[in-house]
Structure formats: structure tokens, C-alpha cells
Design a protein around this motif. Structure first.
Motif, mmCIF file in Angstrom:
data_model
loop_
_atom_site.group_PDB
_atom_site.id
_atom_site.type_symbol
_atom_site.label_atom_id
_atom_site.label_comp_id
_atom_site.label_asym_id
_atom_site.label_seq_id
_atom_site.Cartn_x
_atom_site.Cartn_y
_atom_site.Cartn_z
ATOM 1 N N VAL A 24 0.847 -1.195 0.000
ATOM 2 C CA VAL A 24 0.000 0.000 0.000
ATOM 3 C C VAL A 24 0.880 1.241 0.000
ATOM 4 O O VAL A 24 1.790 1.368 0.825
ATOM 5 C CB VAL A 24 -0.929 0.055 1.238
ATOM 6 C CG1 VAL A 24 -1.755 1.339 1.222
ATOM 7 C CG2 VAL A 24 -1.846 -1.152 1.277
ATOM 8 N N GLY A 25 0.598 2.149 -0.932
ATOM 9 C CA GLY A 25 1.238 3.456 -0.909
ATOM 10 C C GLY A 25 0.214 4.490 -0.502
ATOM 11 O O GLY A 25 -0.859 4.550 -1.098
ATOM 12 N N PHE A 26 0.527 5.256 0.548
ATOM 13 C CA PHE A 26 -0.421 6.316 0.888
ATOM 14 C C PHE A 26 0.294 7.587 1.326
ATOM 15 O O PHE A 26 1.390 7.566 1.866
ATOM 16 C CB PHE A 26 -1.468 5.837 1.895
ATOM 17 C CG PHE A 26 -1.130 5.951 3.352
ATOM 18 C CD1 PHE A 26 -1.406 7.106 4.063
ATOM 19 C CD2 PHE A 26 -0.595 4.868 4.039
ATOM 20 C CE1 PHE A 26 -1.136 7.196 5.418
ATOM 21 C CE2 PHE A 26 -0.326 4.944 5.393
ATOM 22 C CZ PHE A 26 -0.596 6.117 6.084
ATOM 23 N N TYR A 27 -0.370 8.686 1.022
ATOM 24 C CA TYR A 27 0.169 10.019 1.270
ATOM 25 C C TYR A 27 -0.756 10.744 2.230
ATOM 26 O O TYR A 27 -1.974 10.751 2.041
ATOM 27 C CB TYR A 27 0.268 10.789 -0.039
ATOM 28 C CG TYR A 27 0.899 12.157 0.080
ATOM 29 C CD1 TYR A 27 2.278 12.320 -0.051
ATOM 30 C CD2 TYR A 27 0.136 13.293 0.305
ATOM 31 C CE1 TYR A 27 2.873 13.570 0.046
ATOM 32 C CE2 TYR A 27 0.712 14.547 0.403
ATOM 33 C CZ TYR A 27 2.078 14.681 0.270
ATOM 34 O OH TYR A 27 2.666 15.931 0.385
ATOM 35 N N GLY A 28 -0.170 11.338 3.256
ATOM 36 C CA GLY A 28 -0.955 12.114 4.209
ATOM 37 C C GLY A 28 -0.441 13.540 4.266
ATOM 38 O O GLY A 28 0.759 13.766 4.386
ATOM 39 N N CYS A 29 -1.342 14.498 4.158
ATOM 40 C CA CYS A 29 -0.935 15.903 4.232
ATOM 41 C C CYS A 29 -0.336 16.195 5.610
ATOM 42 O O CYS A 29 -0.965 15.921 6.642
ATOM 43 C CB CYS A 29 -2.124 16.823 3.973
ATOM 44 S SG CYS A 29 -2.526 16.983 2.222
ATOM 45 N N GLY A 30 0.877 16.747 5.617
ATOM 46 C CA GLY A 30 1.583 17.021 6.859
ATOM 47 C C GLY A 30 1.380 18.437 7.350
ATOM 48 O O GLY A 30 0.568 19.190 6.811
ATOM 49 N N PRO A 31 2.142 18.848 8.367
ATOM 50 C CA PRO A 31 1.928 20.145 9.008
ATOM 51 C C PRO A 31 2.604 21.294 8.261
ATOM 52 O O PRO A 31 3.589 21.105 7.550
ATOM 53 C CB PRO A 31 2.592 19.955 10.374
ATOM 54 C CG PRO A 31 3.736 19.018 10.078
ATOM 55 C CD PRO A 31 3.199 18.060 9.044
ATOM 56 N N THR A 32 2.051 22.488 8.437
ATOM 57 C CA THR A 32 2.746 23.720 8.069
ATOM 58 C C THR A 32 3.430 24.197 9.336
ATOM 59 O O THR A 32 2.770 24.512 10.330
ATOM 60 C CB THR A 32 1.753 24.783 7.567
ATOM 61 O OG1 THR A 32 1.030 24.250 6.466
ATOM 62 C CG2 THR A 32 2.490 26.034 7.130
ATOM 63 N N VAL A 33 4.763 24.228 9.321
ATOM 64 C CA VAL A 33 5.521 24.363 10.564
ATOM 65 C C VAL A 33 5.857 25.828 10.872
ATOM 66 O O VAL A 33 7.003 26.258 10.829
ATOM 67 C CB VAL A 33 6.795 23.488 10.518
ATOM 68 C CG1 VAL A 33 6.440 22.035 10.729
ATOM 69 C CG2 VAL A 33 7.542 23.647 9.191
ATOM 70 N N TYR A 34 4.794 26.580 11.187
ATOM 71 C CA TYR A 34 4.964 27.984 11.574
ATOM 72 C C TYR A 34 4.527 28.209 13.020
ATOM 73 O O TYR A 34 4.661 29.307 13.556
ATOM 74 C CB TYR A 34 4.155 28.897 10.646
ATOM 75 C CG TYR A 34 2.659 28.814 10.849
ATOM 76 C CD1 TYR A 34 1.986 29.740 11.640
ATOM 77 C CD2 TYR A 34 1.917 27.790 10.272
ATOM 78 C CE1 TYR A 34 0.623 29.650 11.844
ATOM 79 C CE2 TYR A 34 0.557 27.700 10.466
ATOM 80 C CZ TYR A 34 -0.086 28.635 11.243
ATOM 81 O OH TYR A 34 -1.440 28.541 11.452
ATOM 82 N N ASN A 35 3.981 27.172 13.669
ATOM 83 C CA ASN A 35 3.517 27.277 15.051
ATOM 84 C C ASN A 35 3.354 25.857 15.587
ATOM 85 O O ASN A 35 3.492 24.880 14.848
ATOM 86 C CB ASN A 35 2.192 28.041 15.132
ATOM 87 C CG ASN A 35 1.986 28.723 16.476
ATOM 88 O OD1 ASN A 35 2.516 28.272 17.488
ATOM 89 N ND2 ASN A 35 1.235 29.813 16.487
ATOM 90 N N TYR A 36 3.060 25.753 16.882
ATOM 91 C CA TYR A 36 2.812 24.433 17.466
ATOM 92 C C TYR A 36 1.544 23.833 16.858
ATOM 93 O O TYR A 36 0.595 24.546 16.527
ATOM 94 C CB TYR A 36 2.632 24.540 18.978
ATOM 95 C CG TYR A 36 3.862 24.973 19.722
ATOM 96 C CD1 TYR A 36 4.925 24.091 19.922
ATOM 97 C CD2 TYR A 36 3.976 26.266 20.241
ATOM 98 C CE1 TYR A 36 6.060 24.482 20.596
ATOM 99 C CE2 TYR A 36 5.113 26.672 20.932
ATOM 100 C CZ TYR A 36 6.148 25.775 21.094
ATOM 101 O OH TYR A 36 7.272 26.167 21.771
ATOM 102 N N ALA A 37 1.524 22.517 16.723
ATOM 103 C CA ALA A 37 0.301 21.826 16.326
ATOM 104 C C ALA A 37 -0.678 21.895 17.488
ATOM 105 O O ALA A 37 -0.308 21.679 18.634
ATOM 106 C CB ALA A 37 0.602 20.374 15.979
ATOM 107 N N HIS A 38 -1.932 22.233 17.191
ATOM 108 C CA HIS A 38 -2.943 22.169 18.255
ATOM 109 C C HIS A 38 -3.566 20.774 18.267
ATOM 110 O O HIS A 38 -3.329 19.955 17.357
ATOM 111 C CB HIS A 38 -3.978 23.287 18.132
ATOM 112 C CG HIS A 38 -4.771 23.311 16.852
ATOM 113 N ND1 HIS A 38 -5.539 22.253 16.421
ATOM 114 C CD2 HIS A 38 -4.924 24.285 15.919
ATOM 115 C CE1 HIS A 38 -6.154 22.567 15.301
ATOM 116 N NE2 HIS A 38 -5.782 23.791 14.956
ATOM 117 N N ILE A 39 -4.336 20.484 19.277
ATOM 118 C CA ILE A 39 -4.834 19.117 19.430
ATOM 119 C C ILE A 39 -5.814 18.745 18.317
ATOM 120 O O ILE A 39 -6.010 17.563 18.039
ATOM 121 C CB ILE A 39 -5.463 18.877 20.822
ATOM 122 C CG1 ILE A 39 -6.629 19.830 21.085
ATOM 123 C CG2 ILE A 39 -4.393 19.007 21.906
ATOM 124 C CD1 ILE A 39 -7.375 19.524 22.378
#
Length: 496
Positions: A24-39
Motif C-alpha cells: 500500500v502506498g499512501f500520502y498524508g498531508c503534513g503540518p505547516t511548521v509555523y507554530n505548534y500543532a494544536h490538538i
């Protein structure tokens, strides 16, 4: 039963059939790293991890790719708003790359604390600009672009299936073109849904990061990075693409248009760019809308830890809701998750204690009675990642007095390989804490005798089902800074 997943493309449950057997190949959109990730952000990554773990549990070889957006990202998906990366760099008086590095490390810390498996490949956008340029060249050669105001745009009216993921009608999009001055800020667009592939005329002075390109010195639009990097590591056709439901109408819609807009006739004959689109619902704060940084509904994982919750309490809370249903967050719901997980850990500690030295062995599910639970667990996960039902099977199995301790431990290990709650590890920790009696733990403390008496009085009240008295004693001790720890061998306590 075969794995079935809800495909946003078509809005229905479908049997999963991989492009390549066993892989299985899968792609997940990751974070934009300009601030902390919120919950709320972190819910998406627990969902990704649940999918990853389920696929591996079912025997697939998983190639999981995720981007890190460390090139400026606008606050609006449609090429509008302020550049989040530049804004934070200016506020912090640091370089954009320094900001990206700091918040990438913070993101990694969060996902590690949530026991999220790292992707097979994690790709920062800044390291893949050349791949983006090469992809844009193909899109341009296929006649899908135009230059306006110094920037290269994707002409959405040239792609007949534009909007198919979001159920947008092309004729309605064309009709909206005459109203574009009211709809969009960018007057260079021919159509309101067109989007920038390459900026040479930045919306911002002194743009931090720029690259040479056939269209001039500039930087890529936001959407192109996911298409370019997924194709580099997964090929022109792959199995699964994931993200939050907010990505459906613009970001993922544009990804499809530009990716398939780069195809040759041979590529198109082989099928769509992505076969299965999966999206998680929002985390909603009680009495508010979805969690977002702009609305002020912004809690980090550290915020929960500071309030006394374990990261696994939050993971347990998220697994208690199906990924496609809104997760309604409140402190009461977190308390409920904390208590339920603690009960699960306490039962597991009793199982470990009963297993004795066999805990070091590779235990298997052998009896028909135990296999009923394992089969039901597997069926729940194969039914579009039904984590609430899967959790229920684990909890139910631990209460079954007809199962041996060894079989219960085998079930815990197999089920938790998917749930990722670190149950056995937490139970081992609890047993270690219980190893020393409370009175001995605080030897020499002048208050110890009094506190031990109160702890025993609470225990007696619980045995007599005098819950009000038990709670009264616990609250009194809490007010004095004393924490009671309930263990399989009895209560102990500690300060703080």
C-alpha cells in the motif's frame, strides 16, 4: 471480511483493492511548521497512524509519505491572506528556516508522545522545489496554465473533471467567473477557482525564499508541493491520500487537477492519480466550532499534559470517536477518557501479575473463546477503521473470567499493536509503583501515619460503597497536595 474504507471520491464505503498485491502506498498531508500543532491538528495524525497500523496488522507492506510545509503557506487555501511562515519569522525576529526547524522538532515531539509511527518518508517542501518545477512544466505543456501579473496560474476550466472530489459543478464554476471581483482578491485570475502554480510577483516584500525557474525567480504555490512529492515517492498512481475534511473543497481538489493535468494519454489510461480519498472530521470544542488557531480555540498537547493528562489519555479519547465523526472535546470528556484508560491499565496490570514469568514469552491467541474477541476486533477495524467498536472488544475481553491471563495478554498485545495505547507498558509502570507499600514509601515523614490512615479510611469507604465518603477523603488529600494512586495491590500515595 475484507478491508472496507469510506472513499470521499464517490461518498461511499468501498472494498479496498491495492494497486500492487500486498503493498500500500499512501500520502498524508503534513503540518505547516509555523507554530505548534494544536490538538485538532493532531487528530489527523492519530487517524493517519491508525490507518498505518491497521494496514500493517492486515499484512500489507506500507509506504507512508508525508510532507512538511516549510515554504510560506497563505492563511487561505485559495492563494489569499498572509504568509504564515513569513509572519512568524518577523514576529520572532528569526529566519524562516529557523522557524521551520523549531516547529518541525516540536511536531515530532508531539507525535512521538502520542505513539504515532513516523512515516516511511517525510519530505520537506524546500528540498523538493526542482520536482515541483518539473511537474509544472508538464502541466504547462498540456495547456492548463496562463501567465498573469507575473505569476503562473492553473486554468481550472481546462480540466473537465475539476471539482469532482468536492462535487463542484464545472458550469457553476464558469458562471461564477463574472463575479470574481466579489469572490476573490486576485484580479489576475480568469476564473474564481484558478490557483497559482508559481509566484514571481510575491504578495509580500522581501520574500524570504526564492528559486530560479522557467517563469522567473520566485517560489511555488502551496498546492503543488503535495503533487510533486507524492509522485516522486509513490509514483503517478497510488492507493490512498488522506487529510482533514477542510482540504476537500480547495487543496485536494486542486491537487487532483494539477496532478492529472500533468498526465499523458498513457497515464490517464492507467487510472486516476489516487484511488481512495480519506478525510477525518474536525475536533470541536464544547460550545464552539472546530478548533483553529485563528479562532482562538487553540490547545496544544502540552496544555493537556500541564493539566495532568497523559498523552495516551488524549489518544484514547480520539479513538473513542470514529474518524469521520466530529470529536467533541471538553474537560469532562477528557476526564472520562482518562478514567477509562486507567481502568484498562489497571486490569492489564492484574493480567501481567497473573502471568508471572510468562510475560516474557511470545503468547498467542489459541482458544475459540479468545478468538471470538480477536475476530470481532479485526472486523471492526476492517469496517472503515471502527475504533470505538474495536476498543469495546478489548475492554470486554479483559472482563471475561473464562479467559486465561495468558490469552488476555495475547489479546492486549495484538489489539494494542493497532490502537497504539501503550497499555502493557503503562501496566508495567503501575506494577512498579505498587511494589513498595505506602507506609514504607514515606518512612520518616511526620505526616505519613495520618495520611496512611486517611488512605485506608477511603479504601474502607469504597468497600462499603460509601462513594461520597471516599470522594470526600480524596478531595481533602488533593487539597493538601497528596495524590492517591490506585493499584492492583492496593492504594499508595505521593506528593504532587
Amino acid at each position: 471480511m475484507a478491508l472496507k474504507l469510506y472513499n470521499t471520491m464517490g461518498r461511499k464505503i468501498e472494498e479496498f483493492k491495492p494497486l500492487h498485491e500486498g503493498k500500500v502506498g499512501f500520502y498524508g498531508c503534513g503540518p505547516t511548521v509555523y507554530n505548534y500543532a494544536h490538538i485538532g491538528n493532531l487528530r489527523a495524525y492519530v487517524f493517519l497512524d491508525t490507518l498505518h497500523r491497521t494496514l500493517e496488522y492486515l499484512g500489507y507492506e506500507v509506504n507512508h509519505v508525508m510532507n512538511i510545509t516549510d515554504i510560506g503557506h497563505l492563511s487561505g487555501d485559495a492563494d489569499d491572506g498572509e504568509d504564515k511562515m513569513v509572519k512568524m519569522a518577523q514576529e520572532r525576529k528569526q529566519s524562516v528556516l529557523d522557524i521551520a526547524k523549531f516547529y518541525t522538532d516540536a511536531f515530532h515531539n508531539d507525535i512521538d508522545r502520542l505513539n504515532i509511527i513516523r512515516p516511511t518518508t517525510e519530505c520537506p517542501a524546500t528540498q523538493h522545489v526542482q520536482e515541483m518545477i518539473e511537474l509544472i512544466k508538464k502541466i504547462e505543456a498540456n495547456g492548463h496554465t496562463y501567465m498573469a501579473g507575473g505569476n503562473l496560474y492553473y486554468d481550472t476550466t481546462t480540466y473537465a473533471d475539476y471539482g469532482k472530489l468536492a462535487n463542484l459543478k464545472l458550469e457553476e464554476l464558469k458562471e461564477g467567473a463574472g463575479k470574481r471581483k466579489e469572490v476573490v482578491i486576485d484580479e489576475n485570475k480568469k476564473n474564481p477557482h484558478d490557483f497559482v502554480l508559481w509566484f514571481t510577483k510575491s504578495k509580500f516584500e522581501n520574500q524570504a525564499l526564492t528559486w530560479d525557474s522557467p517563469w522567473g525567480v520566485g517560489y511555488p504555490g502551496w498546492h503543488i508541493e503535495c503533487s510533486a512529492m507524492s509522485m516522486k515517492y509513490l509514483g503517478k498512481h497510488f492507493d490512498i491520500h488522506t487529510g482533514g475534511i477542510d482540504h476537500v473543497p480547495v487543496h485536494h481538489t486542486n491537487e487532483i487537477a494539477q496532478s492529472e493535468g500533468s498526465f499523458t494519454d498513457e497515464d490517464r489510461a492507467q487510472g486516476p492519480w489516487v484511488n481512495y480519498w480519506m478525510h477525518n472530521a474536525f475536533l470541536v470544542i464544547e460550545g464552539a466550532t472546530k478548533m483553529s488557531k485563528s479562532s482562538g480555540n487553540f490547545l496544544t498537547l502540552q496544555s493537556l499534559i500541564d493539566k495532568g493528562y497523559d498523552p495516551m489519555d488524549y489518544r484514547f479519547f480520539l479513538l473513542g470517536a470514529h474518524y469521520r465523526s466530529p470529536a467533541n472535546f471538553s474537560w469532562n470528556s477528557m476526564d472520562s477518557a482518562k478514567n477509562s484508560r486507567r481502568a484498562l491499565v489497571q486490569r492489564t496490570s492484574k493480567v501481567l501479575d497473573a502471568c508471572g514469568e510468562k510475560v516474557t514469552e511470545a503468547l498467542e491467541v489459541t482458544s475459540d473463546a479468545a478468538r471470538v474477541y480477536l475476530d470481532a476486533f479485526k472486523a471492526a477495524m476492517e469496517n472503515d477503521l471502527g475504533t470505538p467498536q474495536a476498543l469495546a472488544q478489548l475492554q470486554k475481553s479483559l472482563k471475561d473470567e473464562n479467559l486465561s491471563a495468558e490469552e488476555k495478554l495475547a489479546l492486549i498485545r495484538k489489539m494494542d499493536s493497532v490502537l497504539g495505547l501503550k497499555i502493557e507498558e503503562s501496566a508495567e509502570k503501575l506494577l512498579k509503583e505498587a511494589a513498595t507499600p505506602a507506609a514504607d514509601t514515606h518512612a520518616g515523614d511526620p505526616e505519613a501515619e495520618e495520611i496512611n490512615a486517611l488512605v485506608q479510611a477511603r479504601q474502607d469507604a469504597k468497600k462499603n460503597k460509601d462513594w461520597a465518603k471516599a470522594d470526600e477523603i480524596r478531595n481533602a488529600l488533593t487539597a493538601r497536595g497528596i495524590t492517591i494512586v490506585d493499584t492492583p495491590t492496593g492504594p499508595t500515595w505521593k506528593r504532587g
